[in-house]
Design a protein around this motif. Structure first.
Motif, PDB file in Angstrom:
ATOM      1  N   LEU A   4       0.799  -1.147  -0.019  1.00 49.49           N
ATOM      2  CA  LEU A   4      -0.010   0.146   0.014  1.00 49.49           C
ATOM      3  C   LEU A   4       1.035   1.297   0.119  1.00 49.49           C
ATOM      4  N   GLY A   5       0.441   2.178  -0.994  1.00 53.31           N
ATOM      5  CA  GLY A   5       1.464   3.513  -0.839  1.00 53.31           C
ATOM      6  C   GLY A   5       2.004   3.437  -2.286  1.00 53.31           C
ATOM      7  N   LEU A   6       3.186   4.242  -2.107  1.00 55.95           N
ATOM      8  CA  LEU A   6       3.884   4.653  -3.369  1.00 55.95           C
ATOM      9  C   LEU A   6       5.056   3.421  -3.415  1.00 55.95           C
ATOM     10  N   ASN A   7       5.085   2.648  -4.640  1.00 56.15           N
ATOM     11  CA  ASN A   7       6.106   1.862  -5.002  1.00 56.15           C
ATOM     12  C   ASN A   7       6.941   2.344  -6.078  1.00 56.15           C
ATOM     13  N   ALA A   8       7.966   2.650  -5.972  1.00 62.73           N
ATOM     14  CA  ALA A   8       8.647   3.511  -6.814  1.00 62.73           C
ATOM     15  C   ALA A   8       9.944   2.962  -7.565  1.00 62.73           C
ATOM     16  N   GLY A   9      10.327   3.679  -8.709  1.00 61.24           N
ATOM     17  CA  GLY A   9      11.575   3.175  -9.544  1.00 61.24           C
ATOM     18  C   GLY A   9      11.415   2.152 -10.130  1.00 61.24           C
ATOM     19  N   PHE A  10      10.437   2.009 -10.922  1.00 58.22           N
ATOM     20  CA  PHE A  10      10.385   0.697 -11.836  1.00 58.22           C
ATOM     21  C   PHE A  10      10.542   1.180 -13.311  1.00 58.22           C
ATOM     22  N   SER A  11      10.804   0.166 -14.073  1.00 54.98           N
ATOM     23  CA  SER A  11      11.134   0.250 -15.518  1.00 54.98           C
ATOM     24  C   SER A  11      10.602  -0.817 -16.297  1.00 54.98           C
ATOM     25  N   ASN A  12       9.993  -0.650 -17.337  1.00 55.26           N
ATOM     26  CA  ASN A  12       9.474  -1.621 -18.287  1.00 55.26           C
ATOM     27  C   ASN A  12      10.200  -2.078 -19.544  1.00 55.26           C
ATOM     28  N   LEU A  13      11.560  -1.426 -19.502  1.00 52.38           N
ATOM     29  CA  LEU A  13      12.501  -1.699 -20.546  1.00 52.38           C
ATOM     30  C   LEU A  13      13.277  -3.076 -20.685  1.00 52.38           C
ATOM     31  N   ASN A  14      13.117  -3.584 -21.674  1.00 54.37           N
ATOM     32  CA  ASN A  14      13.481  -5.018 -21.923  1.00 54.37           C
ATOM     33  C   ASN A  14      12.310  -6.092 -21.225  1.00 54.37           C
ATOM     34  N   TYR A  15      11.094  -5.562 -21.451  1.00 52.52           N
ATOM     35  CA  TYR A  15      10.157  -6.532 -20.870  1.00 52.52           C
ATOM     36  C   TYR A  15       9.390  -7.025 -22.159  1.00 52.52           C
ATOM     37  N   PHE A  38      -0.353  -8.031  -5.219  1.00 56.68           N
ATOM     38  CA  PHE A  38      -0.861  -7.282  -4.019  1.00 56.68           C
ATOM     39  C   PHE A  38      -1.982  -7.801  -3.206  1.00 56.68           C
ATOM     40  N   ARG A  39      -1.321  -7.896  -1.794  1.00 56.31           N
ATOM     41  CA  ARG A  39      -2.385  -8.738  -0.874  1.00 56.31           C
ATOM     42  C   ARG A  39      -3.175  -7.663  -0.257  1.00 56.31           C
ATOM     43  N   ALA A  40      -4.616  -7.754  -0.201  1.00 63.63           N
ATOM     44  CA  ALA A  40      -5.380  -6.646   0.235  1.00 63.63           C
ATOM     45  C   ALA A  40      -5.476  -6.809   1.861  1.00 63.63           C
ATOM     46  N   ALA A  41      -5.139  -5.679   2.469  1.00 62.82           N
ATOM     47  CA  ALA A  41      -5.169  -5.742   3.934  1.00 62.82           C
ATOM     48  C   ALA A  41      -6.650  -5.111   4.516  1.00 62.82           C
ATOM     49  N   CYS A  42      -7.545  -5.054   3.417  1.00 63.97           N
ATOM     50  CA  CYS A  42      -8.901  -4.685   3.996  1.00 63.97           C
ATOM     51  C   CYS A  42      -9.680  -4.843   2.850  1.00 63.97           C
ATOM     52  N   LEU A  91     -11.663  -4.813  -3.685  1.00 67.93           N
ATOM     53  CA  LEU A  91     -10.927  -5.897  -3.316  1.00 67.93           C
ATOM     54  C   LEU A  91     -11.254  -6.650  -2.012  1.00 67.93           C
ATOM     55  N   THR A  92     -10.778  -7.843  -1.693  1.00 65.35           N
ATOM     56  CA  THR A  92     -11.462  -8.415  -0.615  1.00 65.35           C
ATOM     57  C   THR A  92     -10.103  -8.844   0.553  1.00 65.35           C
ATOM     58  N   LEU A  93     -10.253  -8.690   1.685  1.00 65.89           N
ATOM     59  CA  LEU A  93      -9.148  -8.806   2.732  1.00 65.89           C
ATOM     60  C   LEU A  93      -8.619 -10.073   2.329  1.00 65.89           C
ATOM     61  N   GLY A  94      -7.228 -10.126   2.348  1.00 65.32           N
ATOM     62  CA  GLY A  94      -6.476 -11.437   2.406  1.00 65.32           C
ATOM     63  C   GLY A  94      -6.271 -11.909   0.849  1.00 65.32           C
ATOM     64  N   SER A  95      -6.971 -11.437  -0.026  1.00 58.82           N
ATOM     65  CA  SER A  95      -6.797 -11.934  -1.431  1.00 58.82           C
ATOM     66  C   SER A  95      -5.719 -11.352  -1.987  1.00 58.82           C
ATOM     67  N   VAL A  96      -5.267 -12.069  -3.048  1.00 65.02           N
ATOM     68  CA  VAL A  96      -3.983 -11.401  -3.845  1.00 65.02           C
ATOM     69  C   VAL A  96      -4.459 -11.371  -5.061  1.00 65.02           C
ATOM     70  N   TYR A  97      -3.992 -10.163  -5.506  1.00 63.98           N
ATOM     71  CA  TYR A  97      -4.282  -9.547  -6.945  1.00 63.98           C
ATOM     72  C   TYR A  97      -3.208  -9.173  -7.876  1.00 63.98           C
ATOM     73  N   THR A 113       1.394   3.151  -7.385  1.00 61.11           N
ATOM     74  CA  THR A 113       0.921   3.588  -6.123  1.00 61.11           C
ATOM     75  C   THR A 113      -0.426   2.953  -5.858  1.00 61.11           C
ATOM     76  N   VAL A 114      -0.630   2.355  -4.777  1.00 66.85           N
ATOM     77  CA  VAL A 114      -1.745   1.628  -4.564  1.00 66.85           C
ATOM     78  C   VAL A 114      -2.485   2.514  -3.189  1.00 66.85           C
ATOM     79  N   ASP A 115      -3.738   2.860  -3.403  1.00 66.85           N
ATOM     80  CA  ASP A 115      -4.373   3.590  -2.227  1.00 66.85           C
ATOM     81  C   ASP A 115      -5.579   2.973  -2.070  1.00 66.85           C
ATOM     82  N   VAL A 116      -6.101   2.976  -0.894  1.00 68.33           N
ATOM     83  CA  VAL A 116      -7.462   2.534  -0.335  1.00 68.33           C
ATOM     84  C   VAL A 116      -8.488   3.660  -0.722  1.00 68.33           C
TER      85      VAL A 116
END
Length: 196
Positions: A71-82, A102-106, A159-165, A182-185
Motif C-alpha cells: 500500500l502506498g508509493l512503490n517507486a523506481g520501476f522500468s518496463n525496458l526489456n520486458y 498485491f495482498r489486500a489488507a482490507c 478488493l477482499t481482505l487477504g486476497s492476492v491480486y 501507487t496503491v491507495d485505499v
C-alpha cells in the motif's frame, strides 16, 4: 531428426492442469513438440510459443514471477526489456508489461495508478483477480485503463481482505520508460466543501 530425437524438457501441470516448458534454442534450428493428454485424455488445445532473446527476461516479465508491492508509493520501476504478456490487453494496445502482486489488507475499493512525476511515458495498467496460469488462464479482468491522468493510468477495483491480486503495467503500443506504481485505499475521488 525424426526417429533420432534427443529428449528435451517435459512437463505436466505447470499451471493448473495445463503444461509449460522453457528451453534454449538456436536461431534457424528445428524443434519438435509432442502434446498429449494425462492418462490418455483428449480434447482441443492451443499452443503458445514466445521467444525471449538472451535467455529470457526478468522473473516479473510474466505473472508467475510477479513482484510484490505494498500500500502506498512503490517507486523506481522500468518496463525496458520486458515482453508483452498474455492475455491480450483490452485497453491502450498495452505492451512491454511488467507484473506485480498485491495482498489486500482490507475489504474496500483500492486504486492502482502510475500518475505522478516518477512516470515518464504513456502507460497502460490492468488489475486482475484469480490465479495466474499459462497464457493468462485463470485470471479475471477487474479493470484496464489508458490515459486516466494525462498519459498515465489508474484503475479502481473492489478488493477482499487477504486476497492476492495481480497488476500489470505496460506502455501504450509498447512504449517504455520508468514509472511509479501507487496503491491507495479508496477511489481517489470526492469533493471537499469549506464550512462557513
Amino acid at each position: 531428426a525424426c526417429g533420432f530425437f534427443a529428449s528435451g524438457v517435459c512437463n505436466d501441470d505447470a499451471c493448473f492442469l495445463q503444461s509449460s516448458v522453457a528451453l534454449a534454442v538456436t536461431s534457424g534450428g528445428t524443434y519438435y513438440f509432442r502434446v498429449g493428454g494425462f492418462a490418455g485424455a483428449t480434447g482441443n488445445f492451443g499452443l503458445n510459443i514466445a521467444c525471449m532473446p538472451g535467455g529470457g527476461g526478468p522473473a516479473d516479465d510474466e505473472c508467475l514471477g510477479a513482484t510484490p508491492i505494498a500500500l502506498g508509493l512503490n517507486a523506481g520501476f522500468s518496463n525496458l526489456n520486458y515482453s508483452t504478456s498474455s492475455p491480450g490487453w483490452p485497453c491502450g494496445a498495452g505492451g512491454n508489461d511488467r507484473w506485480f502482486s498485491f495482498r489486500a489488507a482490507c475489504t474496500a475499493p483500492h486504486t492502482f495508478h502510475t500518475c505522478g512525476l516518477g512516470t515518464n511515458f504513456d502507460t497502460t495498467l490492468q488489475v486482475f483477480g484469480g490465479l495466474c496460469g499459462c497464457a493468462g488462464v485463470g485470471l479475471t479482468d477487474l479493470g484496464c485503463n489508458d490515459d486516466n491522468c494525462g498519459l498515465q493510468s489508474s484503475v479502481t477495483a473492489n478488493l477482499t481482505l487477504g486476497s492476492v491480486y495481480l497488476v500489470r503495467v505496460g506502455g501504450f503500443y509498447g512504449r517504455t520508460g520508468t514509472f511509479d506504481l501507487t496503491v491507495d485505499v479508496g477511489t481517489n475521488s470526492g469533493t471537499i466543501t469549506a464550512m462557513g
